[in-house]
Motif scaffolding. Sequence first.
Motif, PDB file in Angstrom:
ATOM      1  N   HIS A   1     -11.402  -6.702   4.139  1.00  0.00           N
ATOM      2  CA  HIS A   1     -10.092  -6.534   3.506  1.00  0.00           C
ATOM      3  C   HIS A   1      -9.691  -5.077   3.322  1.00  0.00           C
TER       4      HIS A   1
ATOM      5  N   THR B   1      -5.079  -6.710   4.825  1.00  0.00           N
ATOM      6  CA  THR B   1      -5.123  -7.908   4.002  1.00  0.00           C
ATOM      7  C   THR B   1      -4.087  -8.908   4.488  1.00  0.00           C
TER       8      THR B   1
ATOM      9  N   ASN C   1      -2.052  -6.860   0.196  1.00  0.00           N
ATOM     10  CA  ASN C   1      -1.447  -8.155   0.516  1.00  0.00           C
ATOM     11  C   ASN C   1       0.057  -8.070   0.745  1.00  0.00           C
TER      12      ASN C   1
ATOM     13  N   GLY D   1     -11.558  -9.592  -0.914  1.00  0.00           N
ATOM     14  CA  GLY D   1     -10.124  -9.678  -1.130  1.00  0.00           C
ATOM     15  C   GLY D   1      -9.753 -10.689  -2.194  1.00  0.00           C
TER      16      GLY D   1
END
Length: 393
Positions: free
Chosen positions: A19, A23, A219, A367
């Motif tokens: 990650h 991500t 993210n 993550g």
Amino acid sequence: MLPTTTDDLIPGDLIQLDHQATTPCHPLVVQAMEPWWQQEWGNASSRQHRLGLTAAAAVASARHRLASHLGVEDDELIFTSGATEANNLALLGHARARAKAEGHCGHVITVATEHHAVLDPMHQLQREGFELTVLRPQDNGLINANALSGVLRDDTQLVSVMAANNEIGVIQPLQALSDVCKSRGITLHTDAAQAFGHVRLIRSDLGCDLISLSAHKLNGPKGIGALVKRRGVSIQPLLWGGSQEQELRPGTLPVPLIVGFAAAADLAHADLETRQHQLSVLTNQLWRGLKSRHPQLLMNGAHQPRLAHNLNITVPDVSGNRLHRCLKRFLACSSGSACSRGKPSHVLQAIGRSRVEAEASLRLSLGRTTTATDINRAVEVIAACISQLDGSQ
């Protein structure tokens, strides 16, 4: 017992521990971006109709939310395509502007463990006539104020030290380094791509003049980042062709990506402390599980302070190529930066690992979606591979 072929793995069964390379985009981020691809498709620079004004308002809102997470004013945040562009704009743009103002190319400083998105622009400045010092960190990956003070010169103009390392996860003491720079009128830049959204970054606490950010490490979507520039810090643009972003970064603004960046930052900061505690528990579980099975394993970088989701280990006396070939069927991880093109990590070699040791190292980065089950599976897979390679099985 490890499966012997990729056919033994079901689709999507790969254990995801990479990650820090990137991500997955959070579903709520995708949802936030969706209207801006089709229904609200206006150009934020078109101010003569509703579509353009709506897009401009979305950009302004996103800019404000991102700025608030950093404790800066809205107009101090400049959108870029990512942290690499932000680093280049900060380092090349500021050094050139300062050299022009002062009438000479001065002295610039960075650290040997920086990402190539910092090291390469610094070497470009060296080719242009700036004098470059590349500091070697301590064996734990950290540098301190005394080490920085020891290489400062009367003509030092710019220092760049990353907030959190992209390979070994150590968090540098930026406030102490900032105090050293501020007392000498030196500009301090930090590449905070790996830190933003994972630790609290308030500009007044960091003391940095220039901060580079990227959305896809928290993210958010790929292709969008930002440079935070303190008022009064001069920068020459690298691109020309429009007045966007205070004429420092021309081009049509990618409204969906900007909206997604802000949504990802909001999500990351909403549960930051809780998430970091959970990731720290899982990372410790991973380290203890591996260490109990193979006591010879070495952790790379300081145990603290470091990112909660990072574990970087060296496996002594095994072939790095064989180790990664064994693992890649079951586990997504890396031996270093995703930008290293498979070369042995310059970061690990800078903190004292040999080339062979660097090749036999694993960057394991967790993550938001990592579970205790994932960690248990990773321990079993990694431990089994090591046992196969070192003959202990």
